[in-house]
Design a protein around this motif. Structure first.
Motif, PDB file in Angstrom:
ATOM      1  N   VAL A 109      13.689  -7.482 -62.948  1.00 38.65           N
ATOM      2  CA  VAL A 109      14.008  -7.269 -61.535  1.00 38.65           C
ATOM      3  C   VAL A 109      13.100  -8.117 -60.660  1.00 38.65           C
ATOM      4  CG1 VAL A 109      13.788  -5.581 -59.689  1.00 38.65           C
ATOM      5  CG2 VAL A 109      15.022  -4.996 -61.759  1.00 38.65           C
ATOM      6  N   ALA A 110      11.802  -8.127 -60.959  1.00 29.79           N
ATOM      7  CA  ALA A 110      10.828  -8.807 -60.109  1.00 29.79           C
ATOM      8  C   ALA A 110      10.470 -10.153 -60.695  1.00 29.79           C
ATOM      9  CB  ALA A 110       9.568  -7.958 -59.968  1.00 29.79           C
ATOM     10  N   GLY A 111       9.897 -11.029 -59.861  1.00 31.47           N
ATOM     11  CA  GLY A 111       9.475 -12.326 -60.330  1.00 31.47           C
ATOM     12  C   GLY A 111       8.362 -12.187 -61.360  1.00 31.47           C
ATOM     13  N   THR A 112       7.219 -11.691 -60.922  1.00 28.01           N
ATOM     14  CA  THR A 112       6.115 -11.426 -61.830  1.00 28.01           C
ATOM     15  C   THR A 112       5.579 -10.029 -61.529  1.00 28.01           C
ATOM     16  OG1 THR A 112       4.478 -12.295 -60.301  1.00 28.01           O
ATOM     17  CG2 THR A 112       5.450 -13.864 -61.841  1.00 28.01           C
ATOM     18  N   PRO A 113       4.972  -9.386 -62.522  1.00 23.28           N
ATOM     19  CA  PRO A 113       4.417  -8.043 -62.278  1.00 23.28           C
ATOM     20  C   PRO A 113       3.385  -8.039 -61.161  1.00 23.28           C
ATOM     21  CG  PRO A 113       4.434  -8.539 -64.623  1.00 23.28           C
ATOM     22  CD  PRO A 113       4.840  -9.795 -63.922  1.00 23.28           C
ATOM     23  N   VAL A 114       2.594  -9.135 -61.078  1.00 25.13           N
ATOM     24  CA  VAL A 114       1.573  -9.218 -60.030  1.00 25.13           C
ATOM     25  C   VAL A 114       2.224  -9.182 -58.656  1.00 25.13           C
ATOM     26  CG1 VAL A 114      -0.304 -10.601 -59.097  1.00 25.13           C
ATOM     27  CG2 VAL A 114       0.070 -10.531 -61.555  1.00 25.13           C
ATOM     28  N   LEU A 115       3.260 -10.025 -58.501  1.00 27.78           N
ATOM     29  CA  LEU A 115       3.971 -10.081 -57.224  1.00 27.78           C
ATOM     30  C   LEU A 115       4.580  -8.729 -56.886  1.00 27.78           C
ATOM     31  CD1 LEU A 115       5.083 -11.991 -54.968  1.00 27.78           C
ATOM     32  CD2 LEU A 115       7.168 -12.057 -56.320  1.00 27.78           C
ATOM     33  N   ALA A 116       5.187  -8.102 -57.899  1.00 25.49           N
ATOM     34  CA  ALA A 116       5.815  -6.810 -57.656  1.00 25.49           C
ATOM     35  C   ALA A 116       4.778  -5.783 -57.216  1.00 25.49           C
ATOM     36  CB  ALA A 116       6.518  -6.338 -58.925  1.00 25.49           C
TER      37      ALA A 116
ATOM     38  N   LEU B  31      10.850  -8.522 -50.847  1.00 20.38           N
ATOM     39  CA  LEU B  31       9.742  -9.268 -51.435  1.00 20.38           C
ATOM     40  C   LEU B  31       9.843  -9.355 -52.949  1.00 20.38           C
ATOM     41  CD1 LEU B  31       6.806  -7.892 -49.288  1.00 20.38           C
ATOM     42  CD2 LEU B  31       7.807 -10.163 -49.192  1.00 20.38           C
ATOM     43  N   VAL B  32      10.382  -8.308 -53.583  1.00 20.17           N
ATOM     44  CA  VAL B  32      10.306  -8.222 -55.045  1.00 20.17           C
ATOM     45  C   VAL B  32      11.515  -8.833 -55.726  1.00 20.17           C
ATOM     46  CG1 VAL B  32      10.398  -6.580 -56.940  1.00 20.17           C
ATOM     47  CG2 VAL B  32       8.747  -6.262 -55.136  1.00 20.17           C
ATOM     48  N   ARG B  33      12.700  -8.594 -55.210  1.00 15.86           N
ATOM     49  CA  ARG B  33      13.899  -9.005 -55.946  1.00 15.86           C
ATOM     50  C   ARG B  33      14.094 -10.506 -55.917  1.00 15.86           C
ATOM     51  NH1 ARG B  33      17.169  -4.776 -57.829  1.00 15.86           N
ATOM     52  NH2 ARG B  33      18.218  -6.507 -58.852  1.00 15.86           N
ATOM     53  N   ARG B  34      14.759 -11.023 -56.957  1.00 16.94           N
ATOM     54  CA  ARG B  34      15.023 -12.450 -57.029  1.00 16.94           C
ATOM     55  C   ARG B  34      16.486 -12.766 -56.740  1.00 16.94           C
ATOM     56  NH1 ARG B  34      10.183 -13.526 -56.520  1.00 16.94           N
ATOM     57  NH2 ARG B  34      11.497 -13.485 -54.719  1.00 16.94           N
ATOM     58  N   ASN B  35      17.333 -11.770 -56.815  1.00 15.01           N
ATOM     59  CA  ASN B  35      18.761 -11.991 -56.621  1.00 15.01           C
ATOM     60  C   ASN B  35      19.072 -12.009 -55.128  1.00 15.01           C
ATOM     61  OD1 ASN B  35      21.511 -11.582 -56.312  1.00 15.01           O
ATOM     62  ND2 ASN B  35      21.689 -10.523 -58.268  1.00 15.01           N
ATOM     63  N   LEU B  36      19.640 -13.125 -54.644  1.00 12.13           N
ATOM     64  CA  LEU B  36      19.849 -13.276 -53.205  1.00 12.13           C
ATOM     65  C   LEU B  36      20.732 -12.176 -52.628  1.00 12.13           C
ATOM     66  CD1 LEU B  36      20.218 -17.100 -52.647  1.00 12.13           C
ATOM     67  CD2 LEU B  36      18.561 -15.578 -51.627  1.00 12.13           C
ATOM     68  N   ILE B  37      21.739 -11.740 -53.389  1.00 11.17           N
ATOM     69  CA  ILE B  37      22.624 -10.699 -52.868  1.00 11.17           C
ATOM     70  C   ILE B  37      21.867  -9.391 -52.697  1.00 11.17           C
ATOM     71  CG2 ILE B  37      24.623  -9.279 -53.426  1.00 11.17           C
ATOM     72  CD1 ILE B  37      26.021 -11.636 -54.437  1.00 11.17           C
ATOM     73  N   VAL B  38      20.999  -9.082 -53.660  1.00 10.68           N
ATOM     74  CA  VAL B  38      20.226  -7.841 -53.547  1.00 10.68           C
ATOM     75  C   VAL B  38      19.231  -7.942 -52.395  1.00 10.68           C
ATOM     76  CG1 VAL B  38      18.698  -6.268 -54.765  1.00 10.68           C
ATOM     77  CG2 VAL B  38      20.541  -7.381 -55.979  1.00 10.68           C
ATOM     78  N   ILE B  39      18.643  -9.127 -52.200  1.00 13.52           N
ATOM     79  CA  ILE B  39      17.755  -9.329 -51.056  1.00 13.52           C
ATOM     80  C   ILE B  39      18.509  -9.052 -49.760  1.00 13.52           C
ATOM     81  CG2 ILE B  39      16.519 -11.091 -49.744  1.00 13.52           C
ATOM     82  CD1 ILE B  39      15.675 -12.339 -52.352  1.00 13.52           C
ATOM     83  N   PHE B  40      19.742  -9.542 -49.709  1.00 12.27           N
ATOM     84  CA  PHE B  40      20.595  -9.306 -48.551  1.00 12.27           C
ATOM     85  C   PHE B  40      20.848  -7.827 -48.333  1.00 12.27           C
ATOM     86  CE2 PHE B  40      24.097 -11.205 -46.024  1.00 12.27           C
ATOM     87  CZ  PHE B  40      23.311 -12.179 -45.461  1.00 12.27           C
ATOM     88  N   VAL B  94      27.948 -24.819 -56.124  1.00 12.68           N
ATOM     89  CA  VAL B  94      27.279 -26.089 -56.418  1.00 12.68           C
ATOM     90  C   VAL B  94      26.084 -25.910 -57.339  1.00 12.68           C
ATOM     91  CG1 VAL B  94      28.048 -27.143 -54.283  1.00 12.68           C
ATOM     92  CG2 VAL B  94      25.849 -26.002 -54.357  1.00 12.68           C
ATOM     93  N   ARG B  95      25.470 -24.740 -57.368  1.00 11.82           N
ATOM     94  CA  ARG B  95      24.250 -24.542 -58.154  1.00 11.82           C
ATOM     95  C   ARG B  95      24.458 -23.643 -59.361  1.00 11.82           C
ATOM     96  NH1 ARG B  95      19.999 -26.321 -54.902  1.00 11.82           N
ATOM     97  NH2 ARG B  95      20.656 -28.470 -55.026  1.00 11.82           N
ATOM     98  N   GLU B  96      25.486 -22.830 -59.321  1.00 12.48           N
ATOM     99  CA  GLU B  96      25.770 -21.855 -60.373  1.00 12.48           C
ATOM    100  C   GLU B  96      24.606 -20.898 -60.596  1.00 12.48           C
ATOM    101  OE1 GLU B  96      27.162 -24.052 -63.666  1.00 12.48           O
ATOM    102  OE2 GLU B  96      29.063 -24.535 -62.674  1.00 12.48           O
ATOM    103  N   THR B  97      23.880 -20.617 -59.520  1.00 14.19           N
ATOM    104  CA  THR B  97      22.872 -19.563 -59.567  1.00 14.19           C
ATOM    105  C   THR B  97      22.676 -19.045 -58.148  1.00 14.19           C
ATOM    106  OG1 THR B  97      20.587 -19.016 -60.034  1.00 14.19           O
ATOM    107  CG2 THR B  97      20.998 -21.230 -59.274  1.00 14.19           C
ATOM    108  N   ILE B  98      22.313 -17.768 -58.055  1.00  9.63           N
ATOM    109  CA  ILE B  98      21.851 -17.291 -56.749  1.00  9.63           C
ATOM    110  C   ILE B  98      20.489 -16.638 -56.914  1.00  9.63           C
ATOM    111  CG2 ILE B  98      24.075 -17.020 -55.608  1.00  9.63           C
ATOM    112  CD1 ILE B  98      23.732 -14.008 -56.212  1.00  9.63           C
ATOM    113  N   ASN B  99      19.715 -17.192 -57.839  1.00 14.49           N
ATOM    114  CA  ASN B  99      18.344 -16.728 -58.000  1.00 14.49           C
ATOM    115  C   ASN B  99      17.468 -17.429 -56.963  1.00 14.49           C
ATOM    116  OD1 ASN B  99      15.606 -16.570 -58.839  1.00 14.49           O
ATOM    117  ND2 ASN B  99      16.337 -15.834 -60.823  1.00 14.49           N
ATOM    118  N   ALA B 100      16.741 -16.654 -56.180  1.00 20.37           N
ATOM    119  CA  ALA B 100      15.979 -17.231 -55.075  1.00 20.37           C
ATOM    120  C   ALA B 100      14.913 -18.205 -55.549  1.00 20.37           C
ATOM    121  CB  ALA B 100      15.329 -16.109 -54.258  1.00 20.37           C
ATOM    122  N   ASP B 101      14.441 -18.044 -56.786  1.00 18.19           N
ATOM    123  CA  ASP B 101      13.410 -18.946 -57.284  1.00 18.19           C
ATOM    124  C   ASP B 101      13.978 -20.313 -57.655  1.00 18.19           C
ATOM    125  OD1 ASP B 101      11.350 -17.226 -56.988  1.00 18.19           O
ATOM    126  OD2 ASP B 101      11.502 -16.390 -59.004  1.00 18.19           O
TER     127      ASP B 101
END
Lengths: 190, 108
Positions: A109-116, B31-40, B94-101
């Motif tokens: 779910v999170a990027g890294t545990p530290v960030l989370a 702050l925690v999630r990486r999925n753009l839709i969930v961030i939304f 165009v990217r085939e991902t919606i991972n914010a990273d």
């Protein structure tokens, strides 16, 4: 955890200075706490679940519970709009996009545990700040309101007199958003 | 026994506390999630927390202005959701991902 803290803070606030003309019932306090706990749980589901579809379902539950709370605050029209516009349209749009993209369930779910950990700490600090501010604020009382409060007519009267310009600007904004969404969404080079 | 009488004894301060908690949950999610839709979705959560504050203040002051502002917030949130999700669809094309990273540039 945070829900318990909220309930505790509420406890400290609740030394009944509020005497509304329309006295509520004895079940209102436990009922509110139950609704608040359910709302916080649904919101947490949005944040912690790995599958975005479950996140969307948590969001829809949160919005429905908030609509119930709006009714408790005599905001009937807002509660109905909450269900129609938010739960009915916006979340459906989210679900549509999630299913269209056919996203995989995330491994992490999170990027890294530290960030989370840092983000969670930050969220707790933010919540603590607000709770502290509320604790020092004067206790709000519930004044008596006339029977039509929160209905369509008073809201529309306020909207179309005092807030007429923002209302018209909102229509322009919606038009721009529609055009923008179409322009972004159309296939290029097709 | 009408619904508003059932909840009629809960003071506005409690609603504000709940609003603060929901807002904090939304912030942590963004702050925690990486999925753009969930961030939304977490942004929507924050908007709703603020809406709850507005409605509670409107009730505490006995004026309708807070509810009018909630009306505006809903309209703006609907527009924002439409445009944002359109951007995400195009991004996924165009990217085939919606991972914010992984979304680090605007060009394709």
């Amino acid at each position: 955890m945070e829900g318990a803290a909220a309930a505790g803070a509420g406890e400290r606030h609740g030394h009944g200075v509020h005497r509304a003309a329309r006295r509520g019932s004895d079940v209102s306090i436990p009922l509110f706490l139950l609704l608040a706990l359910l709302t916080v749980g649904a919101a947490l589901l949005v944040v912690v679940h790995r599958n975005p579809v479950y996140s969307a379902l948590g969001l829809v539950s949160t919005l429905f519970l908030l609509a119930v709370l709006f009714i408790g605050l005599d905001a009937h029209l807002v509660a109905v709009l909450q269900i129609i516009v938010y739960a009915g349209a916006i979340v459906v749009l989210f679900l549509f996009v999630i299913m269209l993209l056919n996203l995989q369930v995330e491994q992490r779910v999170a990027g890294t545990p530290v960030l989370a950990g840092l983000a969670t700490l930050g969220g707790l600090v933010l919540g603590g700040f607000v709770l502290d501010a509320l604790h020092r604020a004067p206790v709000l009382t519930l004044p008596a309101v006339d029977a039509g409060f929160g209905g369509t007519e008073p809201l529309a009267r306020r909207l179309f007199t005092h807030y007429l310009l923002p209302f018209e600007l909102t229509s322009v904004l919606l038009l721009v958003a529609i055009v923008g969404a179409v322009v972004i969404g159309k296939r290029r080079g097709a | 026994m009408t619904p508003e009488q059932l909840l009629g004894n809960a003071p506005p301060s409690w609603y504000l506390v709940l609003s603060a908690v929901l807002f904090a949950i939304g912030v942590v999610g963004v702050l925690v999630r990486r999925n753009l839709i969930v961030i939304f979705m977490c942004v929507e959560l924050m908007l709703n927390a603020v809406n709850l504050s507005f409605v509670a203040f409107a009730r505490a002051q006995g004026v309708m202005d807070g509810q009018v502002i909630v009306f505006f917030v809903m309209a703006v949130a609907a527009a924002e959701a439409a445009v944002g999700l359109a951007i995400m669809l195009q991004l996924f094309r165009v990217r085939e991902t919606i991972n914010a990273d992984e979304v680090t540039t605007l060009r394709w």
